[in-house]
Design a protein around this motif. Structure first.
Motif, PDB file in Angstrom:
ATOM      1  N   MET A 128      35.278   8.090  17.991  1.00  0.00           N
ATOM      2  CA  MET A 128      36.124   6.932  18.235  1.00  0.00           C
ATOM      3  C   MET A 128      37.168   6.825  17.125  1.00  0.00           C
ATOM      4  O   MET A 128      36.874   7.082  15.963  1.00  0.00           O
ATOM      5  CB  MET A 128      35.275   5.652  18.297  1.00  0.00           C
ATOM      6  CG  MET A 128      36.042   4.423  18.725  1.00  0.00           C
ATOM      7  SD  MET A 128      34.965   2.984  18.932  1.00  0.00           S
ATOM      8  CE  MET A 128      34.006   3.512  20.362  1.00  0.00           C
ATOM      9  N   ARG A 146      40.511   1.818  16.594  1.00  0.00           N
ATOM     10  CA  ARG A 146      39.616   1.017  17.438  1.00  0.00           C
ATOM     11  C   ARG A 146      38.467   0.432  16.622  1.00  0.00           C
ATOM     12  O   ARG A 146      38.038  -0.692  16.848  1.00  0.00           O
ATOM     13  CB  ARG A 146      39.073   1.863  18.584  1.00  0.00           C
ATOM     14  CG  ARG A 146      40.115   2.218  19.633  1.00  0.00           C
ATOM     15  CD  ARG A 146      39.501   2.968  20.795  1.00  0.00           C
ATOM     16  NE  ARG A 146      38.519   2.158  21.493  1.00  0.00           N
ATOM     17  CZ  ARG A 146      37.758   2.605  22.480  1.00  0.00           C
ATOM     18  NH1 ARG A 146      37.847   3.881  22.873  1.00  0.00           N
ATOM     19  NH2 ARG A 146      36.896   1.818  23.084  1.00  0.00           N
ATOM     20  N   ALA A 152      33.607  -0.626  20.533  1.00  0.00           N
ATOM     21  CA  ALA A 152      33.836  -0.399  19.100  1.00  0.00           C
ATOM     22  C   ALA A 152      32.699  -0.954  18.249  1.00  0.00           C
ATOM     23  O   ALA A 152      32.491  -0.508  17.117  1.00  0.00           O
ATOM     24  CB  ALA A 152      35.159  -1.035  18.680  1.00  0.00           C
TER      25      ALA A 152
END
Length: 430
Positions: free
Chosen positions: A1, A5, A71
């Motif tokens: 990720m 984010r 997230a």
């Protein structure tokens, strides 16, 4: 990720607000029969996080998009690391007491294996539970145990649902259950009262208080001795419990689950990944593999805990050195996790670093311990539970709806197995 984010301001602002509200509510004590039901800020944070989760209510998605929930998932493990460092820092200064405690106090921790020996067979064979039984029954599911499951499997899978389910039940009813068990067993006259007091040291402050208080009330003539034994046992549980859970209890739970699941469904149908760790499954996603990104996210997580600490801890200025020390301890632990040639979970390395840095003979340990005193032990874990509540996906909600009542029953068996198992070991050693 992506880092962008992970640093989404909406996620961290929500967690700050939820944590401050939870800490402001404080501990609620609700009389219930012969005991008292204690509700802690950790519990409120988790419940509020769940209520704000976009996968639970459609209307929530207007303010908390699903990207925020996604997230939150890696933030659980990263944000729990400073708590593990704070947890370890209570062990170093008390090392002399731990060494001189004696075999009965030290080895009774192994009685916690009674947790799974009682609950796991019921969960797998009788209630037909899957791998959530491993997370639910390998321990009493307090904060360090959640950290182990988060590090090894992640809290998004069935093991995470299991440990969080028992955590919530324990938060709501664990104190009452331990008080009832302690008082009842003391009245039977089967166990040495000192053994029952040692078994009170389960790692949760509220459970220890309720358990030892019930014993002191049942045997007022021994009250001081019983409270002393319970306190020493609790200290040793903090010192050894993380490692007993990590290196003994969880491997035994995995082994027993595979045997029981094989008997139930046939060996060929047993879960193929039963022995896999998070390191085996997704090494590129672990925090120690991206130290630069992790350092930035960890700084934000520490800032969130730092703000949450202002309600029941110290002011921002007073607590700043302590939070900075926890940040450094955590980073050192993660660096060791990456560079050491053998695998040891990050939570174990972070704990070891904090223990070493607070040992009496470590240079500057007195100053370190004094600075850390400004950081409330439980306040910095409150945001972790808020992240956990926000991170739940549709799959986890569906799984919990399917197994919720089973987790309540298993939780009570876990608490019973932990207490009775520890009392039996202490009794034998005495």
């Amino acid at each position: 990720m992506s880092l962008h984010r992970l640093l989404d301001w909406r996620l961290h602002l929500i967690v700050v607000i939820v944590s401050l509200i939870s800490e402001a509510i404080g501990i609620l004590k609700i009389p219930l029969g012969p005991g008292t039901l204690l509700l802690l800020p950790l519990f409120y944070a988790f419940i509020l996080g769940v209520l704000l989760n976009p996968h639970l209510f459609t209307a929530t998605r207007r303010y908390v998009p699903e990207s925020v929930s996604q997230a939150a998932t890696p933030l659980i493990l990263i944000s729990i690391m400073p708590f593990i460092a704070r947890f370890g820092s209570t062990i170093g200064p008390a090392i002399d007491q731990i060494i001189s405690a004696g075999p009965a106090l030290i080895l009774q921790e192994l009685g916690n294996l009674g947790t799974m020996l009682v609950a796991l067979p019921v969960a797998v064979v009788v209630l037909k539970m899957g791998r959530e039984a491993v997370g639910a029954t390998y321990s009493i599911a307090r904060e360090p145990n959640i950290a182990i499951i988060s590090d090894k499997y992640g809290l998004k899978g069935p093991e995470g649902v299991g440990v969080m389910g028992v955590y919530v039940v324990g938060t709501m009813f664990g104190t009452l259950w331990f008080a009832l068990m302690a008082g009842y067993l003391a009245s039977l006259g089967v166990f040495d009262p000192r053994a029952l007091a040692m078994a009170c040291g389960v790692g949760s402050g509220s459970m220890v208080a309720a358990c030892s208080g019930a014993l002191a009330g049942a045997l007022p003539g021994m009250a001081d001795d019983l409270l002393a034994f319970a306190g020493a046992s609790n200290l040793l549980t903090y010192a050894t419990g993380l490692y007993v859970s990590l290196f003994i209890a969880l491997p035994v739970a995995e082994w027993l689950y595979r045997r029981l699941a094989g008997k139930r469904r046939g060996a060929a149908e047993a879960t193929p990944d039963a022995g896999m760790t998070a390191a085996d499954v997704a090494p590129d996603e672990r925090p120690e593999q991206h130290l630069g990104k992790t350092a930035a996210v960890l700084a934000v997580a520490c800032a969130v805990g730092w703000i949450a600490n202002t309600v029941n801890g110290s002011s921002l200025l007073t607590a700043l050195p302590g939070m900075a020390i926890l940040y450094v301890m955590t980073l050192i632990g993660l660096v060791l996790t990456r560079i050491v040639p053998f695998y040891l979970p990050g939570v174990a390395w972070v704990s070891l670093v904090s223990i070493v840095m607070t040992l009496p003979f470590f240079p500057g340990s007195g100053w370190i311990v004094e600075r850390l005193a400004a950081v409330n032990f439980l306040a910095i874990v409150t945001p972790v539970l808020a992240y956990a509540g926000l991170a739940l996906s549709r799959r986890e909600f569906s799984m919990f709806r399917r197994t919720g009542w089973k987790l309540i029953l298993i939780s009570l068996l876990v608490f019973t197995g932990t207490y009775v198992g520890s009392a039996v070991v202490a009794q034998v050693l005495l």
